[in-house]
Motif scaffolding. Sequence first.
Motif, mmCIF file in Angstrom:
data_model
loop_
_atom_site.group_PDB
_atom_site.id
_atom_site.type_symbol
_atom_site.label_atom_id
_atom_site.label_comp_id
_atom_site.label_asym_id
_atom_site.label_seq_id
_atom_site.Cartn_x
_atom_site.Cartn_y
_atom_site.Cartn_z
ATOM 1 N N TRP A 1 0.873 -1.171 0.000
ATOM 2 C CA TRP A 1 0.000 0.000 0.000
ATOM 3 C C TRP A 1 0.902 1.210 0.000
ATOM 4 O O TRP A 1 2.114 1.107 0.186
ATOM 5 C CB TRP A 1 -0.958 -0.029 1.191
ATOM 6 N N TRP A 2 0.339 2.373 -0.233
ATOM 7 C CA TRP A 2 1.157 3.555 -0.439
ATOM 8 C C TRP A 2 2.081 3.854 0.742
ATOM 9 O O TRP A 2 3.197 4.353 0.562
ATOM 10 C CB TRP A 2 0.280 4.775 -0.724
ATOM 11 N N ASP A 3 1.647 3.558 1.964
ATOM 12 C CA ASP A 3 2.419 3.986 3.129
ATOM 13 C C ASP A 3 3.737 3.242 3.287
ATOM 14 O O ASP A 3 4.700 3.804 3.827
ATOM 15 C CB ASP A 3 1.592 3.899 4.415
ATOM 16 N N THR A 4 3.813 2.000 2.830
ATOM 17 C CA THR A 4 5.094 1.289 2.869
ATOM 18 C C THR A 4 5.896 1.530 1.588
ATOM 19 O O THR A 4 7.108 1.748 1.641
ATOM 20 C CB THR A 4 4.881 -0.218 3.077
ATOM 21 N N VAL A 5 5.224 1.508 0.456
ATOM 22 C CA VAL A 5 5.916 1.749 -0.818
ATOM 23 C C VAL A 5 6.589 3.121 -0.816
ATOM 24 O O VAL A 5 7.717 3.279 -1.302
ATOM 25 C CB VAL A 5 4.930 1.625 -2.003
ATOM 26 N N ASP A 6 5.914 4.102 -0.236
ATOM 27 C CA ASP A 6 6.439 5.463 -0.221
ATOM 28 C C ASP A 6 7.589 5.633 0.762
ATOM 29 O O ASP A 6 8.204 6.714 0.830
ATOM 30 C CB ASP A 6 5.322 6.464 0.117
ATOM 31 N N PHE A 7 7.891 4.600 1.518
ATOM 32 C CA PHE A 7 9.073 4.590 2.375
ATOM 33 C C PHE A 7 10.176 3.761 1.739
ATOM 34 O O PHE A 7 11.317 4.198 1.616
ATOM 35 C CB PHE A 7 8.720 4.013 3.752
ATOM 36 N N VAL A 8 9.830 2.579 1.311
ATOM 37 C CA VAL A 8 10.830 1.656 0.772
ATOM 38 C C VAL A 8 11.467 2.197 -0.501
ATOM 39 O O VAL A 8 12.693 2.163 -0.659
ATOM 40 C CB VAL A 8 10.207 0.267 0.508
ATOM 41 N N ALA A 9 10.662 2.706 -1.423
ATOM 42 C CA ALA A 9 11.199 3.155 -2.715
ATOM 43 C C ALA A 9 12.145 4.348 -2.596
ATOM 44 O O ALA A 9 13.278 4.293 -3.080
ATOM 45 C CB ALA A 9 10.060 3.454 -3.687
ATOM 46 N N PRO A 10 11.739 5.456 -1.965
ATOM 47 C CA PRO A 10 12.641 6.608 -1.933
ATOM 48 C C PRO A 10 13.761 6.518 -0.904
ATOM 49 O O PRO A 10 14.696 7.324 -0.946
ATOM 50 C CB PRO A 10 11.707 7.778 -1.600
ATOM 51 N N ARG A 11 13.699 5.547 -0.001
ATOM 52 C CA ARG A 11 14.725 5.461 1.040
ATOM 53 C C ARG A 11 15.603 4.208 0.870
ATOM 54 O O ARG A 11 16.803 4.302 0.641
ATOM 55 C CB ARG A 11 14.082 5.492 2.426
ATOM 56 N N LEU A 12 14.999 3.033 0.969
ATOM 57 C CA LEU A 12 15.797 1.808 0.887
ATOM 58 C C LEU A 12 16.296 1.552 -0.535
ATOM 59 O O LEU A 12 17.455 1.162 -0.739
ATOM 60 C CB LEU A 12 14.976 0.619 1.393
ATOM 61 N N MET A 13 15.419 1.755 -1.523
ATOM 62 C CA MET A 13 15.852 1.602 -2.910
ATOM 63 C C MET A 13 16.920 2.635 -3.257
ATOM 64 O O MET A 13 17.859 2.353 -4.009
ATOM 65 C CB MET A 13 14.665 1.747 -3.860
ATOM 66 N N LYS A 14 16.793 3.814 -2.727
ATOM 67 C CA LYS A 14 17.788 4.873 -2.952
ATOM 68 C C LYS A 14 19.160 4.418 -2.445
ATOM 69 O O LYS A 14 20.172 4.584 -3.133
ATOM 70 C CB LYS A 14 17.359 6.148 -2.244
ATOM 71 N N THR A 15 19.177 3.835 -1.255
ATOM 72 C CA THR A 15 20.424 3.324 -0.698
ATOM 73 C C THR A 15 21.036 2.260 -1.604
ATOM 74 O O THR A 15 22.247 2.254 -1.867
ATOM 75 C CB THR A 15 20.186 2.733 0.701
ATOM 76 N N TYR A 16 20.172 1.381 -2.106
ATOM 77 C CA TYR A 16 20.649 0.309 -2.982
ATOM 78 C C TYR A 16 21.257 0.868 -4.266
ATOM 79 O O TYR A 16 22.370 0.499 -4.654
ATOM 80 C CB TYR A 16 19.500 -0.642 -3.319
ATOM 81 N N PHE A 17 20.544 1.770 -4.932
ATOM 82 C CA PHE A 17 21.020 2.278 -6.224
ATOM 83 C C PHE A 17 22.219 3.210 -6.076
ATOM 84 O O PHE A 17 22.987 3.388 -7.025
ATOM 85 C CB PHE A 17 19.887 2.964 -6.977
ATOM 86 N N GLU A 18 22.399 3.799 -4.912
ATOM 87 C CA GLU A 18 23.606 4.585 -4.675
ATOM 88 C C GLU A 18 24.827 3.671 -4.629
ATOM 89 O O GLU A 18 25.919 4.066 -5.045
ATOM 90 C CB GLU A 18 23.478 5.375 -3.372
ATOM 91 N N LYS A 19 24.630 2.443 -4.146
ATOM 92 C CA LYS A 19 25.733 1.480 -4.082
ATOM 93 C C LYS A 19 25.926 0.750 -5.404
ATOM 94 O O LYS A 19 27.042 0.379 -5.773
ATOM 95 C CB LYS A 19 25.475 0.469 -2.962
ATOM 96 N N PHE A 20 24.813 0.543 -6.116
ATOM 97 C CA PHE A 20 24.872 -0.203 -7.370
ATOM 98 C C PHE A 20 24.164 0.575 -8.480
ATOM 99 O O PHE A 20 23.112 0.156 -8.977
ATOM 100 C CB PHE A 20 24.234 -1.584 -7.195
ATOM 101 N N PRO A 21 24.709 1.718 -8.874
ATOM 102 C CA PRO A 21 24.054 2.561 -9.885
ATOM 103 C C PRO A 21 23.882 1.868 -11.227
ATOM 104 O O PRO A 21 22.967 2.193 -11.987
ATOM 105 C CB PRO A 21 24.986 3.776 -9.995
ATOM 106 N N GLU A 22 24.740 0.896 -11.507
ATOM 107 C CA GLU A 22 24.655 0.183 -12.777
ATOM 108 C C GLU A 22 23.410 -0.690 -12.866
ATOM 109 O O GLU A 22 23.032 -1.142 -13.958
ATOM 110 C CB GLU A 22 25.904 -0.672 -12.993
ATOM 111 N N GLU A 23 22.744 -0.922 -11.747
ATOM 112 C CA GLU A 23 21.547 -1.764 -11.722
ATOM 113 C C GLU A 23 20.253 -0.969 -11.955
ATOM 114 O O GLU A 23 19.207 -1.546 -12.228
ATOM 115 C CB GLU A 23 21.438 -2.474 -10.365
ATOM 116 N N ARG A 24 20.346 0.348 -11.849
ATOM 117 C CA ARG A 24 19.133 1.173 -11.874
ATOM 118 C C ARG A 24 18.308 1.020 -13.141
ATOM 119 O O ARG A 24 17.112 0.692 -13.075
ATOM 120 C CB ARG A 24 19.506 2.656 -11.690
#
Length: 222
Positions: free
Chosen positions: A107-130
């Motif tokens: 639902w929006w309340d978890t997606v709106d946390f995971v995507a801009p925060r946890l996914m952000k952390t992931y893609f900062e470490k692995f930008p080639e995966e974005r």
Amino acid sequence: MYDKIISTYTKLGNPELAVGMKAYMRDQFDFFGVKSPDRKEINKVFFKEVKLLSRDEVFELTKKLWERPEREMHYLGQELMDKVGKKVITNKADIKFLEYLILNNSWWDTVDFVAPRLMKTYFEKFPEERNKKVDEWIASDNIWLKRSALLIHLKMANKVDLPYMFETILRLNGTKEFFINKAIGWVLREHSKKHKVEIQKFIDAHGKELSNLSFKEGTKYL
């Protein structure tokens, strides 16, 4: 730690509040009935303790909390992961776990946390995966993955890749799906605070193609 969390929330939960919280979330999730200010206070202890856990223990704890029916546990799971995200999100394969968080109890309340925060952390470490992952998400039939493709840009501040963000918006534009159109407007609005000229140029060029909701949200600060 898991048992301590469950016992604490069970003790402090209010069944009457839980009924109203469940109704607010369209009866999709159960609740212990712990108000947000109280959650923030009791979670301080858990935020300290999670820093003592190993990488595998953090993932295991988050998974166990995500499997609970109570929504407060999903909130706590994502927040615990965020507290130690840079320490534990260290493997390219971790994207599968983050996608699990997006695709389960969605639902929006978890997606709106995971995507801009946890996914952000992931893609900062692995930008080639974005680009590869965003392509997959856009091609999927899941609105939460599509919304995530937009929200990974939300908190990038001065590091945001505006051309790619604009490209993603245009690829997802043209839908009647509220959560997609809302996200388009949200990322445009957020980045118009620091990138007013660029966002205005995009609006001038593509504003008529956007939904009314996206346009209204995106031009709020212009």
